[in-house]
Design an enzyme around this catalytic site. Structure first.
Site, PDB file in Angstrom:
ATOM      1  N   GLU A   1       3.999 -16.643  -4.573  1.00  0.00           N
ATOM      2  CA  GLU A   1       2.746 -17.382  -4.578  1.00  0.00           C
ATOM      3  C   GLU A   1       2.200 -17.556  -5.999  1.00  0.00           C
ATOM      4  O   GLU A   1       2.298 -16.646  -6.831  1.00  0.00           O
ATOM      5  CB  GLU A   1       1.717 -16.666  -3.703  1.00  0.00           C
ATOM      6  CG  GLU A   1       2.118 -16.678  -2.229  1.00  0.00           C
ATOM      7  CD  GLU A   1       1.142 -15.965  -1.319  1.00  0.00           C
ATOM      8  OE1 GLU A   1       1.044 -16.374  -0.138  1.00  0.00           O
ATOM      9  OE2 GLU A   1       0.483 -15.005  -1.758  1.00  0.00           O
TER      10      GLU A   1
ATOM     11  N   CYS B   1      -2.719 -18.343 -12.105  1.00  0.00           N
ATOM     12  CA  CYS B   1      -2.241 -16.975 -11.904  1.00  0.00           C
ATOM     13  C   CYS B   1      -0.773 -17.036 -11.487  1.00  0.00           C
ATOM     14  O   CYS B   1      -0.440 -17.574 -10.423  1.00  0.00           O
ATOM     15  CB  CYS B   1      -3.090 -16.292 -10.836  1.00  0.00           C
ATOM     16  SG  CYS B   1      -2.727 -14.552 -10.601  1.00  0.00           S
TER      17      CYS B   1
ATOM     18  N   CYS C   1       6.713  -6.167  -5.516  1.00  0.00           N
ATOM     19  CA  CYS C   1       6.382  -5.261  -6.624  1.00  0.00           C
ATOM     20  C   CYS C   1       6.833  -3.854  -6.266  1.00  0.00           C
ATOM     21  O   CYS C   1       6.693  -3.423  -5.115  1.00  0.00           O
ATOM     22  CB  CYS C   1       4.881  -5.275  -6.896  1.00  0.00           C
ATOM     23  SG  CYS C   1       4.400  -4.317  -8.358  1.00  0.00           S
TER      24      CYS C   1
ATOM     25  N   CYS D   1       0.853   0.128  -5.787  1.00  0.00           N
ATOM     26  CA  CYS D   1      -0.563   0.468  -5.946  1.00  0.00           C
ATOM     27  C   CYS D   1      -1.227   0.365  -4.577  1.00  0.00           C
ATOM     28  O   CYS D   1      -1.029  -0.617  -3.851  1.00  0.00           O
ATOM     29  CB  CYS D   1      -1.239  -0.470  -6.939  1.00  0.00           C
ATOM     30  SG  CYS D   1      -0.565  -0.331  -8.622  1.00  0.00           S
TER      31      CYS D   1
ATOM     32  N   CYS E   1      -3.276  -2.884  -3.191  1.00  0.00           N
ATOM     33  CA  CYS E   1      -2.710  -4.207  -3.456  1.00  0.00           C
ATOM     34  C   CYS E   1      -1.773  -4.635  -2.331  1.00  0.00           C
ATOM     35  O   CYS E   1      -0.859  -3.897  -1.953  1.00  0.00           O
ATOM     36  CB  CYS E   1      -1.964  -4.193  -4.789  1.00  0.00           C
ATOM     37  SG  CYS E   1      -1.223  -5.774  -5.226  1.00  0.00           S
TER      38      CYS E   1
ATOM     39  N   GLY F   1       3.782  -8.938  -8.580  1.00  0.00           N
ATOM     40  CA  GLY F   1       4.677  -8.182  -9.448  1.00  0.00           C
ATOM     41  C   GLY F   1       4.032  -7.596 -10.687  1.00  0.00           C
ATOM     42  O   GLY F   1       2.906  -7.942 -11.052  1.00  0.00           O
ATOM     43  N   GLU F   2       4.765  -6.716 -11.347  1.00  0.00           N
ATOM     44  CA  GLU F   2       4.381  -6.109 -12.623  1.00  0.00           C
ATOM     45  C   GLU F   2       5.157  -6.827 -13.724  1.00  0.00           C
ATOM     46  O   GLU F   2       6.379  -6.665 -13.851  1.00  0.00           O
ATOM     47  CB  GLU F   2       4.730  -4.612 -12.603  1.00  0.00           C
ATOM     48  CG  GLU F   2       4.795  -3.921 -13.952  1.00  0.00           C
ATOM     49  CD  GLU F   2       3.515  -4.018 -14.771  1.00  0.00           C
ATOM     50  OE1 GLU F   2       3.593  -4.565 -15.896  1.00  0.00           O
ATOM     51  OE2 GLU F   2       2.459  -3.555 -14.309  1.00  0.00           O
TER      52      GLU F   2
ATOM     53  N   SER G   1      -1.016  -9.003 -17.670  1.00  0.00           N
ATOM     54  CA  SER G   1      -1.677  -7.875 -17.026  1.00  0.00           C
ATOM     55  C   SER G   1      -0.641  -6.837 -16.618  1.00  0.00           C
ATOM     56  O   SER G   1       0.398  -7.175 -16.043  1.00  0.00           O
ATOM     57  CB  SER G   1      -2.438  -8.361 -15.778  1.00  0.00           C
ATOM     58  OG  SER G   1      -2.998  -7.275 -15.078  1.00  0.00           O
TER      59      SER G   1
ATOM     60  N   SER H   1      -4.698  -2.880 -15.749  1.00  0.00           N
ATOM     61  CA  SER H   1      -5.192  -2.553 -14.414  1.00  0.00           C
ATOM     62  C   SER H   1      -5.481  -1.056 -14.375  1.00  0.00           C
ATOM     63  O   SER H   1      -4.604  -0.251 -14.092  1.00  0.00           O
ATOM     64  CB  SER H   1      -4.147  -2.922 -13.353  1.00  0.00           C
ATOM     65  OG  SER H   1      -3.945  -4.316 -13.311  1.00  0.00           O
ATOM     66  N   LEU H   2      -6.708  -0.688 -14.657  1.00  0.00           N
ATOM     67  CA  LEU H   2      -7.058   0.730 -14.805  1.00  0.00           C
ATOM     68  C   LEU H   2      -7.531   1.334 -13.478  1.00  0.00           C
ATOM     69  O   LEU H   2      -6.937   2.273 -12.970  1.00  0.00           O
ATOM     70  CB  LEU H   2      -8.129   0.888 -15.883  1.00  0.00           C
ATOM     71  CG  LEU H   2      -8.401   2.311 -16.351  1.00  0.00           C
ATOM     72  CD1 LEU H   2      -7.175   2.910 -17.023  1.00  0.00           C
ATOM     73  CD2 LEU H   2      -9.587   2.350 -17.307  1.00  0.00           C
TER      74      LEU H   2
ATOM     75  N   ASN I   1     -10.521  -6.768  -2.369  1.00  0.00           N
ATOM     76  CA  ASN I   1     -10.296  -7.808  -1.369  1.00  0.00           C
ATOM     77  C   ASN I   1      -9.396  -7.262  -0.269  1.00  0.00           C
ATOM     78  O   ASN I   1      -8.220  -6.974  -0.513  1.00  0.00           O
ATOM     79  CB  ASN I   1      -9.647  -9.035  -2.019  1.00  0.00           C
ATOM     80  CG  ASN I   1     -10.584  -9.707  -3.011  1.00  0.00           C
ATOM     81  OD1 ASN I   1     -11.675 -10.118  -2.652  1.00  0.00           O
ATOM     82  ND2 ASN I   1     -10.165  -9.805  -4.266  1.00  0.00           N
TER      83      ASN I   1
ATOM     84  N   CYS J   1      -7.719 -11.816  -5.736  1.00  0.00           N
ATOM     85  CA  CYS J   1      -7.035 -10.740  -6.439  1.00  0.00           C
ATOM     86  C   CYS J   1      -6.619  -9.638  -5.474  1.00  0.00           C
ATOM     87  O   CYS J   1      -7.420  -9.156  -4.682  1.00  0.00           O
ATOM     88  CB  CYS J   1      -7.960 -10.173  -7.514  1.00  0.00           C
ATOM     89  SG  CYS J   1      -7.202  -8.901  -8.534  1.00  0.00           S
TER      90      CYS J   1
END
Length: 366
Positions: free
Chosen positions: A94, A107, A114, A118, A121, A166-167, A198, A220-221, A297, A340
């Site tokens: 996407e 984006c 991924c 996390c 996510c 993904g990372e 990111s 992404s903390l 979200n 997000c």
């Protein structure tokens, strides 16, 4: 058996120059080809009118210029657009476009799924299949530009963020050439500061990116101390907050005047308390940053809930009292699952959920 043709979108200008030299052509053919593909949005070699007939025939025999097929396009009530792009027979990713008054942000995804898992996510919850190729990454920009009518004279896309599925730094060798094409004058010509990568904190690759590309960095903390971040971002067990922020300080020093964007997803009762805000303020006081607070979200299967509006505002005020530039990201595209943390795509999971971080090839890239 003849090898599969090479996709020219897999190469940045340096890679194309090497390719054309191998063909016995001059280096300038690379910039000409890029202009046709990215400025003219032309994928048919027969239309490359400043190439000889012989060269056009050679390209047609051995190479392709190809982008993924579009499976669907969804438009949110707020104008956000989400495209589902088919990257192979079983996988789709996407890409999201977010229009605002004075900017349009694209984006872009970097992986099919991924590996980082996390906990807040949707992408991580879906699992992982494979890395996207450079062509599949840059093609997302190509398709979006085509659909939106983006041109050098009418720039519908003003900013690109590698914040999709993904990372990005886990797929460094394919992401880096794509970043080069985004910023190349013969590619899409975006200013360095308008391209943002990111990461959840792959420290070796942050250090490598620091040397290889003049782009903006977002972290992404999501937590101000290790015990909590270990729960939300499992990668933190490998590269803790102190190690991560050291790499950020080096990044800022090298880029001069650059600010790191700190992404902080606010989850009700988990990381949105005043004590968390104060701890975050103290943690970041020595680092030039801007904090982007992101209301969580929800997605199917999650037990987390979005922070209450008053708690989000309270968190913001505390951060600002610590002298930190702080904004709250407006939720966009949630009615089409484009907000997000909601991107999930459509793919076959090949990752055992117990084996995630271990499978990421870490270390300095040659």
């Amino acid at each position: 058996m003849k090898d599969a043709p090479i996709n020219l979108l897999d190469y940045d200008r340096q890679g194309l120059e090497a390719l054309f030299l191998e063909m016995g052509e001059q280096r300038f053919r690379a910039s000409q080809a890029m202009k046709w593909i990215y400025s003219e949005q032309q994928l048919d070699f027969a239309a490359f009118s400043n190439f000889s007939k012989t060269l056009r025939a050679q390209l047609a025999d051995d190479y392709i210029a190809q982008v993924p097929d579009m499976i669907s396009e969804k438009v949110s009530k707020d104008g956000t657009v989400k495209w589902l792009l088919k990257v192979d027979d079983v996988n789709a990713v996407e890409t999201v476009y977010i229009p605002e008054k004075n900017r349009g942000t694209l984006c872009v995804s970097s992986q099919v799924g991924c590996t980082l898992n996390c906990t807040f996510c949707a992408t991580g919850a879906q699992g992982f299949n494979r890395h996207l190729t450079t062509a599949e990454i840059i093609a997302q920009v190509w398709v979006a530009a085509k659909q939106l009518g983006h041109t050098a004279q009418d720039r519908k896309i003003t900013n690109i963020v590698m914040m999709g599925m993904g990372e990005p730094l886990a797929n460094y060798k394919n992401v880096l050439p794509a970043l080069n094409i985004m910023r190349d004058d013969f590619g899409f010509g975006f200013a360095n500061k308008r391209v943002t990568v990111s990461t959840a904190g792959l420290v070796p690759y942050i250090n490598q990116l620091n040397q290889d590309a003049d782009v903006s960095l977002a972290i992404s903390l999501h937590a101000p101390y290790d015990e909590l971040r270990n729960q939300l971002v499992p990668l933190n067990k490998k590269y803790n907050i102190a190690t991560l922020l050291d790499s950020c300080k080096n990044f800022v020093q090298n880029k001069r005047k650059a600010r790191i964007t700190i992404e902080y997803t606010l989850i009700d009762g988990m990381n949105d308390l005043p004590e968390h805000a104060h701890a975050l303020g103290k943690l970041l006081k020595q680092l030039p940053t801007k904090i982007n607070l992101i209301p969580f979200n929800p997605f199917p299967g999650t037990a987390f809930k979005q922070s209450k509006p008053q708690n989000i505002e309270r968190f913001k005020e505390i951060c600002m009292k610590h002298g930190l530039i702080t904004t709250v990201r407006k939720t966009r595209g949630d009615d089409i699952d484009a907000a997000c943390g909601q991107l999930a795509g459509d793919f076959m999971d090949r990752t055992r959920r117990s084996a995630t971080i271990k499978k990421i090839p870490l270390g300095v890239v040659a």
